[in-house]
Design an enzyme around this catalytic site. Structure first.
Site, short mmCIF file in Angstrom:
data_model
loop_
_atom_site.label_atom_id
_atom_site.label_comp_id
_atom_site.label_asym_id
_atom_site.label_seq_id
_atom_site.Cartn_x
_atom_site.Cartn_y
_atom_site.Cartn_z
N HIS A 1 37.16 38.05 33.06
CA HIS A 1 38.54 37.66 32.79
C HIS A 1 39.45 38.83 33.20
O HIS A 1 39.05 39.99 33.13
CB HIS A 1 38.66 37.42 31.28
CG HIS A 1 39.94 36.81 30.84
ND1 HIS A 1 41.08 37.55 30.65
CD2 HIS A 1 40.27 35.53 30.53
CE1 HIS A 1 42.06 36.75 30.23
NE2 HIS A 1 41.59 35.51 30.16
N ASP B 1 32.92 42.00 26.02
CA ASP B 1 34.05 41.11 25.74
C ASP B 1 33.47 39.82 25.15
O ASP B 1 32.88 39.01 25.86
CB ASP B 1 34.80 40.86 27.06
CG ASP B 1 35.82 39.74 26.98
OD1 ASP B 1 35.82 38.99 25.99
OD2 ASP B 1 36.59 39.59 27.94
N GLN C 1 34.69 34.64 24.46
CA GLN C 1 34.18 33.28 24.59
C GLN C 1 32.84 33.10 23.88
O GLN C 1 32.33 31.98 23.80
CB GLN C 1 34.00 32.92 26.07
CG GLN C 1 35.30 32.84 26.85
CD GLN C 1 36.18 31.68 26.41
OE1 GLN C 1 35.72 30.69 25.85
NE2 GLN C 1 37.47 31.79 26.67
N LYS D 1 40.27 32.06 19.29
CA LYS D 1 39.21 31.29 19.96
C LYS D 1 38.06 31.02 18.98
O LYS D 1 37.00 30.55 19.36
CB LYS D 1 38.71 32.05 21.18
CG LYS D 1 39.78 32.16 22.28
CD LYS D 1 39.24 32.90 23.48
CE LYS D 1 40.34 33.46 24.37
NZ LYS D 1 40.95 32.47 25.24
N CYS E 1 42.63 32.92 34.64
CA CYS E 1 42.65 34.38 34.51
C CYS E 1 41.32 34.98 34.98
O CYS E 1 40.82 35.95 34.39
CB CYS E 1 42.93 34.82 33.07
SG CYS E 1 44.50 34.25 32.47
N1 PMP Z 1 38.16 37.60 27.79
C1 PMP Z 1 37.77 36.34 27.96
C2 PMP Z 1 36.38 36.07 28.46
C3 PMP Z 1 38.65 35.30 27.68
O1 PMP Z 1 38.26 34.04 27.85
C4 PMP Z 1 39.94 35.59 27.19
C5 PMP Z 1 40.94 34.50 26.88
N2 PMP Z 1 40.94 33.44 27.77
C6 PMP Z 1 40.29 36.93 27.03
C7 PMP Z 1 39.38 37.90 27.32
C8 PMP Z 1 41.64 37.32 26.51
O2 PMP Z 1 41.80 36.89 25.21
P1 PMP Z 1 43.23 37.01 24.49
O3 PMP Z 1 44.22 36.38 25.43
O4 PMP Z 1 43.05 36.25 23.23
O5 PMP Z 1 43.51 38.45 24.28
#
Ligand code: PMP
Length: 462
Positions: free
Chosen positions: A176, A253, A256, A279, A417
């Site tokens: 991401h 990270d 997910q 999430k 993203c």
């Molecule tokens: N890492 C991953 C794998 C994600 O899917 C996301 C959110 N789509 C993020 C980081 C960022 O999360 P947040 O916008 O809640 O900070």
């Protein structure tokens, strides 16, 4: 203890006088009356296995989500955008109402009862996160806004102190943007390098390339525990062990991952682990960073302000111990209350049974989607969470999402993203259905039926 129970276990908002007036509609009262949707013929449904997982029923989970009883564009909502954010159970919604109705106060500062109670709740949230992640102590947990802020915190605090010219930060192409850009920013300042780890054709991290890229220049490996675009679950434990042979640190990270399978940071031997509450059935604006205690204790403040100091003077300022040293200013107290309620709700399920159910649902969805003409699901790594990113011949992803929305089905379209991961497949954009424990095979049938109708309508007009 006299602290009001806003954990979602006991006291609900309804127990507070006058609270009915501030409550959102109850689970059974939909904001709009459902209009019956036309019966859908699901071509492959009869050929597909029935989804029964011992120990878990999605129907039981669904009952707790008021929003899943609303309609969108005249159809019952089918929420397949869980990768973007999950819906919130009433236990979380009620905990927030109860907190603001009966327990609101700033924490740590005041000597009054309310401040003490709020502090106890906040720290109970920290302890619950530590337990949820398998951390050794609540002191290993820093509250942040979400995964993005957690990674930026590590980059700005640990990265600034530990990265230098010629150092490598290894980042899979899968990541991401929030696990790429913070490293690029700090690499630019410290003259370190961000080195991409390539993917194999099926969307897994190329383990041979990873082993080749690792060296004594590698200071950090930053990997997702599950990909938001391909669903890939990399062998994080093995990758971490390999990185540690070179004395590199590993940031995981977990944005997910946490809503899909049990996580144990000590078993993974992760140096850092980040996730976002939203999430994981909790409110937006709250998340957590875990770091190994010896690493955390050596970390410098990255933001200054209240709550993070021991004493302030114009000749000398001293800082509070971690985790408080890394939490400047008033935290998201109600967010922590909501996160605590979400964790209590979620951990009341058999987590292995939830994971097994979601895997069965994903297999079902893969087979059902394969019956849609022109369907191409990208990513087929063996270990995956239930994320299905796809293209459909003849339609751009935005049109697909728009069409599905008219049937009350929420999917996301765009680059998710994760532009480098999509570029690996020669794509700039794709549609994504991301499933959660409350999704059902019937909802997958509706998705497939709607997509087939899109293709049929298209053929008729051509
Ligand atoms: N890492 C991953 C794998 C994600 O899917 C996301 C959110 N789509 C993020 C980081 C960022 O999360 P947040 O916008 O809640 O900070």
């Amino acid at each position: 203890m006299t602290t009001p129970d806003v954990t979602g276990r006991g006291l609900g908002l309804m127990n507070i006088p006058g609270a009915e007036e501030v409550m959102p509609p109850a689970a059974t009262a939909s904001p709009a009356q459902p209009t019956p949707s036309p019966p859908v013929a699901t071509p492959a449904a009869s050929a597909l296995p029935q989804l029964k997982t011992p120990g878990f029923s999605p129907e039981a989970a669904r009952q707790d989500f008021p929003i899943l009883h609303r309609t969108v564009n005249g159809h019952p909502l089918i929420w397949l955008d869980n990768g973007a954010t999950t819906q919130k159970p009433r236990q979380v919604i009620e905990a927030l109402g109860a907190y603001y109705s009966a327990a609101n106060s700033n924490i740590h500062r005041g000597a009054h009862t309310m401040a003490r109670e709020a502090t106890e709740m906040y720290e109970a949230g920290r302890a619950a996160v530590a337990e949820f992640l398998g951390a050794g102590s609540p002191d290993d947990i820093v509250f942040v806004r979400g995964t993005t802020e957690a990674i930026n915190l590590v980059a700005q605090s640990w990265g600034r102190a530990n990265l230098g010219p010629g150092d490598d930060i290894l980042v899979p192409v899968l990541e991401h943007h929030s696990d790429i850009v913070p490293w690029q920013l700090i690499a630019k300042e410290t003259r370190a390098r961000v080195v991409p780890i390539p993917l194999t054709a099926d969307g897994a991290i190329d383990q041979d390339a990873y082993a080749d890229l690792l060296s004594y220049r590698t200071r950090l490996v930053a990997i997702s525990h599950a990909s938001n675009v391909l669903g890939t679950v990399p062998p994080v434990k093995e990758m971490t062990a390999l990185a540690h042979r070179y004395d590199a640190k590993v940031l995981v990270d977990g944005a997910q991952a946490v809503a899909h399978f049990p996580v144990d940071v000590q078993d993974l031997d992760a140096d850092f682990y980040a996730f976002s509450g939203h999430k994981l059935f909790a409110p937006t604006g709250i998340g957590a960073l875990y770091a190994k205690p010896e690493i955390l204790q050596a970390m410098n403040p990255w933001q200054g302000g209240g709550n993070m100091i021991d004493s302030v003077g114009f000749t000398e300022t001293t800082f509070a111990p971690v985790p408080h040293r890394l939490e400047a200013g008033t935290g998201h107290i109600s967010g922590v209350v909501g996160l605590l309620a979400a964790l209590n709700w979620f951990t009341s399920f058999d987590r292995d049974a939830v994971a097994a159910y979601e895997t069965a649902l994903m297999t079902y969805a893969q087979q059902a989607l394969a019956t849609v003409p022109g369907m191409d699901v990208i990513g087929s790594a063996p270990d995956r969470i239930a994320v299905l990113t796809f293209t459909l011949a003849g339609h751009d992803p935005a049109t697909i999402a728009d069409w599905l929305d008219r049937d009350g089905i929420a999917v996301r379209a765009g680059h998710h993203c994760a532009q480098p991961a999509l570029a690996h497949y020669g794509l700039e954009s794709a549609a994504r259905a991301s499933l959660a424990l409350y999704n059902t095979s019937e909802e997958v049938d509706q998705l497939v039926a709607s997509l087939r109708r899109l293709q049929e309508t298209d053929q008729e007009t051509n």
